[in-house]
Write a protein that holds these residues in place. Structure first.
Motif, PDB file in Angstrom:
ATOM      1  N   THR A  39     -11.026  -6.440 -16.236  1.00 14.96           N
ATOM      2  CA  THR A  39     -10.854  -6.152 -14.803  1.00 14.96           C
ATOM      3  C   THR A  39     -11.726  -7.078 -13.970  1.00 14.96           C
ATOM      4  O   THR A  39     -11.284  -7.607 -12.935  1.00 14.96           O
ATOM      5  CB  THR A  39     -11.195  -4.682 -14.510  1.00 14.96           C
ATOM      6  N   LEU A  40     -12.941  -7.309 -14.402  1.00 16.53           N
ATOM      7  CA  LEU A  40     -13.833  -8.213 -13.670  1.00 16.53           C
ATOM      8  C   LEU A  40     -13.252  -9.621 -13.609  1.00 16.53           C
ATOM      9  O   LEU A  40     -13.371 -10.309 -12.590  1.00 16.53           O
ATOM     10  CB  LEU A  40     -15.216  -8.225 -14.326  1.00 16.53           C
ATOM     11  N   GLU A  41     -12.615 -10.044 -14.672  1.00 14.46           N
ATOM     12  CA  GLU A  41     -11.970 -11.367 -14.671  1.00 14.46           C
ATOM     13  C   GLU A  41     -10.794 -11.387 -13.704  1.00 14.46           C
ATOM     14  O   GLU A  41     -10.590 -12.369 -12.975  1.00 14.46           O
ATOM     15  CB  GLU A  41     -11.498 -11.711 -16.082  1.00 14.46           C
ATOM     16  N   ARG A  42     -10.008 -10.330 -13.675  1.00 17.34           N
ATOM     17  CA  ARG A  42      -8.890 -10.266 -12.730  1.00 17.34           C
ATOM     18  C   ARG A  42      -9.384 -10.356 -11.291  1.00 17.34           C
ATOM     19  O   ARG A  42      -8.750 -10.968 -10.429  1.00 17.34           O
ATOM     20  CB  ARG A  42      -8.111  -8.965 -12.923  1.00 17.34           C
ATOM     21  N   LEU A  43     -10.506  -9.729 -11.015  1.00 17.71           N
ATOM     22  CA  LEU A  43     -11.067  -9.737  -9.657  1.00 17.71           C
ATOM     23  C   LEU A  43     -11.809 -11.027  -9.347  1.00 17.71           C
ATOM     24  O   LEU A  43     -12.186 -11.251  -8.195  1.00 17.71           O
ATOM     25  CB  LEU A  43     -12.021  -8.545  -9.478  1.00 17.71           C
ATOM     26  N   ARG A  91     -11.110 -11.876  -5.596  1.00 12.97           N
ATOM     27  CA  ARG A  91      -9.703 -11.699  -5.220  1.00 12.97           C
ATOM     28  C   ARG A  91      -9.418 -10.420  -4.436  1.00 12.97           C
ATOM     29  O   ARG A  91      -8.424 -10.337  -3.713  1.00 12.97           O
ATOM     30  CB  ARG A  91      -8.830 -11.726  -6.477  1.00 12.97           C
ATOM     31  N   HIS A  92     -10.251  -9.423  -4.568  1.00 10.65           N
ATOM     32  CA  HIS A  92      -9.993  -8.156  -3.882  1.00 10.65           C
ATOM     33  C   HIS A  92     -10.699  -8.065  -2.541  1.00 10.65           C
ATOM     34  O   HIS A  92     -10.530  -7.082  -1.817  1.00 10.65           O
ATOM     35  CB  HIS A  92     -10.458  -6.989  -4.762  1.00 10.65           C
ATOM     36  N   CYS A  93     -11.480  -9.070  -2.196  1.00 10.22           N
ATOM     37  CA  CYS A  93     -12.328  -9.019  -0.996  1.00 10.22           C
ATOM     38  C   CYS A  93     -11.588  -9.594   0.207  1.00 10.22           C
ATOM     39  O   CYS A  93     -10.897 -10.613   0.094  1.00 10.22           O
ATOM     40  CB  CYS A  93     -13.613  -9.808  -1.256  1.00 10.22           C
ATOM     41  N   LEU A 118      -5.582 -11.116  -4.431  1.00 10.22           N
ATOM     42  CA  LEU A 118      -5.164 -10.429  -5.655  1.00 10.22           C
ATOM     43  C   LEU A 118      -3.645 -10.308  -5.746  1.00 10.22           C
ATOM     44  O   LEU A 118      -3.086 -10.159  -6.842  1.00 10.22           O
ATOM     45  CB  LEU A 118      -5.807  -9.042  -5.703  1.00 10.22           C
ATOM     46  N   LEU A 119      -2.960 -10.385  -4.611  1.00  9.04           N
ATOM     47  CA  LEU A 119      -1.502 -10.246  -4.613  1.00  9.04           C
ATOM     48  C   LEU A 119      -0.827 -11.353  -5.417  1.00  9.04           C
ATOM     49  O   LEU A 119       0.280 -11.172  -5.927  1.00  9.04           O
ATOM     50  CB  LEU A 119      -0.979 -10.258  -3.171  1.00  9.04           C
ATOM     51  N   ALA A 120      -1.479 -12.499  -5.538  1.00 13.10           N
ATOM     52  CA  ALA A 120      -0.888 -13.624  -6.271  1.00 13.10           C
ATOM     53  C   ALA A 120      -1.174 -13.563  -7.768  1.00 13.10           C
ATOM     54  O   ALA A 120      -0.655 -14.387  -8.523  1.00 13.10           O
ATOM     55  CB  ALA A 120      -1.410 -14.949  -5.698  1.00 13.10           C
ATOM     56  N   HIS A 121      -1.980 -12.623  -8.204  1.00 18.52           N
ATOM     57  CA  HIS A 121      -2.324 -12.542  -9.630  1.00 18.52           C
ATOM     58  C   HIS A 121      -1.139 -11.952 -10.403  1.00 18.52           C
ATOM     59  O   HIS A 121      -0.599 -10.899 -10.016  1.00 18.52           O
ATOM     60  CB  HIS A 121      -3.566 -11.672  -9.824  1.00 18.52           C
ATOM     61  N   PRO A 122      -0.738 -12.562 -11.502  1.00 20.96           N
ATOM     62  CA  PRO A 122       0.444 -12.064 -12.231  1.00 20.96           C
ATOM     63  C   PRO A 122       0.288 -10.645 -12.758  1.00 20.96           C
ATOM     64  O   PRO A 122       1.284  -9.917 -12.884  1.00 20.96           O
ATOM     65  CB  PRO A 122       0.588 -13.073 -13.385  1.00 20.96           C
ATOM     66  N   ASP A 123      -0.934 -10.214 -13.037  1.00 15.17           N
ATOM     67  CA  ASP A 123      -1.138  -8.854 -13.538  1.00 15.17           C
ATOM     68  C   ASP A 123      -0.935  -7.801 -12.455  1.00 15.17           C
ATOM     69  O   ASP A 123      -0.811  -6.609 -12.767  1.00 15.17           O
ATOM     70  CB  ASP A 123      -2.544  -8.708 -14.130  1.00 15.17           C
ATOM     71  N   PRO A 154       3.551  -6.159 -11.305  1.00 11.37           N
ATOM     72  CA  PRO A 154       4.299  -4.952 -11.693  1.00 11.37           C
ATOM     73  C   PRO A 154       3.887  -3.694 -10.945  1.00 11.37           C
ATOM     74  O   PRO A 154       4.590  -2.679 -11.038  1.00 11.37           O
ATOM     75  CB  PRO A 154       3.978  -4.819 -13.198  1.00 11.37           C
ATOM     76  N   HIS A 155       2.780  -3.745 -10.233  1.00 12.32           N
ATOM     77  CA  HIS A 155       2.228  -2.520  -9.652  1.00 12.32           C
ATOM     78  C   HIS A 155       2.365  -2.435  -8.129  1.00 12.32           C
ATOM     79  O   HIS A 155       2.184  -1.367  -7.554  1.00 12.32           O
ATOM     80  CB  HIS A 155       0.739  -2.413 -10.011  1.00 12.32           C
ATOM     81  N   VAL A 156       2.653  -3.560  -7.479  1.00 19.77           N
ATOM     82  CA  VAL A 156       2.644  -3.599  -6.018  1.00 19.77           C
ATOM     83  C   VAL A 156       3.913  -2.990  -5.456  1.00 19.77           C
ATOM     84  O   VAL A 156       5.026  -3.284  -5.915  1.00 19.77           O
ATOM     85  CB  VAL A 156       2.492  -5.045  -5.506  1.00 19.77           C
TER      86      VAL A 156
END
Length: 423
Positions: free
Chosen positions: A242-246, A139-141, A318-323, A326-328
């Motif tokens: 974190t690895l799962e989020r990515l 997701r971050h790539c 990663l922008l579509a991830h719900p976690d 709150p930070h973007v």
């Protein structure tokens, strides 16, 4: 038409993307010149000669540098490469044939670029691609944003011909720049076998996901026998959440296993990390530093990896991830990324402090062991015994990383090149 091709930064490698674009344009009948401002001073006369100027933008740092340089050019500008779609504010994206046999006669010689440091010597390095794209969607790539899980295998004959011209130019080591060299294992293995048969003294490195290191563990003996000296692998984090989020496809324990598998075959691993994300805690930073020490990776990690901060380019999955929501923060056209804030503001401060520390110590000539010790101290990590750390592992003399904000050293590179031109 007169077309000037410009490379701003390609990880310390001779820009094969410029060579491939030049070959394509020559076939179309255009008059082409090229410059790599990461190693050559900018010459405004070249822009005056050109009808159009085209920038290679294979990564985020190159894009930011290209934007700055484009502002000084009074000519129509184009861009090509992975980040072309993000350059509409200063250039028109084009999709040229980057799979063509690179015209490397237009490029600076290999001794202007990064070298392989191994066994007390520095060897000339050539960089090639065996494929473009990636079958994974981390997701971050930035790669899946463009290729969406597709892989383009480059013609084996073209790859081998390019290898031959690099060897003729003095290359003693080859970097395979594929996002993942084992996206298409039979294709990659055929190229490795043919390369080793034709150039048995040639060594190489490649980039491989942790899960692929494990999945293809039976193939590393042949890779080692064929000259593989190290593998770059995106470990990213030692926090499994974190690895799962990515969506990395591996756990922290798998990274440890991958390290062991490669070393059993005499191949070193050079991990890349993403220590600073919106969810990073102080304990996460310490755990990563402990992991590096526990698995004798201090001499295998480029110190910049301790400071890498997540990059959120346009279209990032990663922008579509719900976690992430709150930070973007706001989109920054100047930085070509979305801004974000950490769940713990002290981690944003720590990242800046560690980044400045690593850059200063690197500039002062400190070795990896000294920098690691300084980073542990600055991060508030407990001291550890460093007397048995293995040093002298093979590495390229240019630090490798991506999916990250550029360092100040990289951003200063273009300024240095443009201001040191002799008149």
């Amino acid at each position: 038409m007169h077309i000037l091709l410009v490379a701003t930064y390609e990880l310390g490698q001779q820009p094969g993307s410029i060579g491939a674009a030049a070959a394509h344009l020559r076939r179309e009948g255009h008059d082409v010149r090229a410059i790599d401002v990461s190693v050559q001073p900018w010459d405004p006369v070249l822009a005056e000669w050109a009808d159009e100027v085209a920038f290679s933008v294979p990564m985020h740092t190159a894009t930011r540098l290209a934007r700055d340089l484009a502002r000084t050019i009074d000519r129509p500008t184009r861009c090509f490469g992975l980040y072309a779609s993000q350059c509409a504010d200063f250039a028109s994206p084009v999709d040229w044939d980057e799979a063509a046999m690179p015209a490397r006669d237009l490029l600076p010689p290999l001794d202007e670029y990064a070298r392989l440091a191994i066994e007390g010597e520095h060897r000339l390095v050539g960089s090639v691609l065996a494929s473009r794209g990636c079958s994974h969607r981390c997701r971050h790539c930035p790669v899946p944003v463009v290729f969406d899980g597709r892989v383009q295998r480059l013609d084996e004959g073209v790859v081998l011909a390019d290898l031959a011209q690099l060897v003729a130019a003095g290359a003693q080591h080859i970097t395979f720049g594929d996002p993942d060299f084992l996206n298409a294992p039979p294709h990659s293995l055929r190229i490795v076998r043919a390369m080793h048969e034709r150039f048995p003294e040639l060594t190489f490195d490649c980039t491989v996901k942790v899960e692929h290191v494990l999945r293809h563990r039976d193939g590393w003996a042949e890779f080692a026998a064929s000259g593989c000296v190290f593998v770059v692998s995106a470990f990213e984090s030692v926090d499994n959440t974190t690895l799962e989020r990515l969506d990395k496809g591996h756990a922290a324990a798998d990274a440890a296993t991958a390290t062991r598998i490669l070393r059993e075959h005499g191949i070193d691993v050079r991990p890349s990390f993403l220590p600073f994300t919106p969810w990073t805690t102080h304990d996460d930073v310490v755990a990563l530093l402990d992991f590096v020490h526990e698995h004798d990776l201090v001499g295998s990690v480029d110190p910049v990896q301790y400071t890498v901060r997540l990059l959120l380019p346009e279209g990032s999955l990663l922008l579509a991830h719900p976690d992430m929501a709150p930070h973007v923060g706001e989109w920054s056209a100047e930085r070509s990324s979305y801004q974000w804030a950490s769940i713990d503001p002290e981690m944003d401060t720590l990242q800046l402090r560690l980044s400045a520390l690593v850059e200063q110590l690197t500039a002062d000539g400190a070795d990896d062991l000294a920098i690691y010790a300084a980073v542990r101290t600055a991060a508030g990590a407990p001291p550890v015994d460093l007397s048995h750390v293995t040093t002298g592992r093979p590495r390229l003399t240019e630090s490798w990383f991506c999916c990250a904000e550029p360092t100040e050293t990289q951003l200063r590179g273009l300024t240095t090149a443009t201001t040191t031109r002799g008149d």
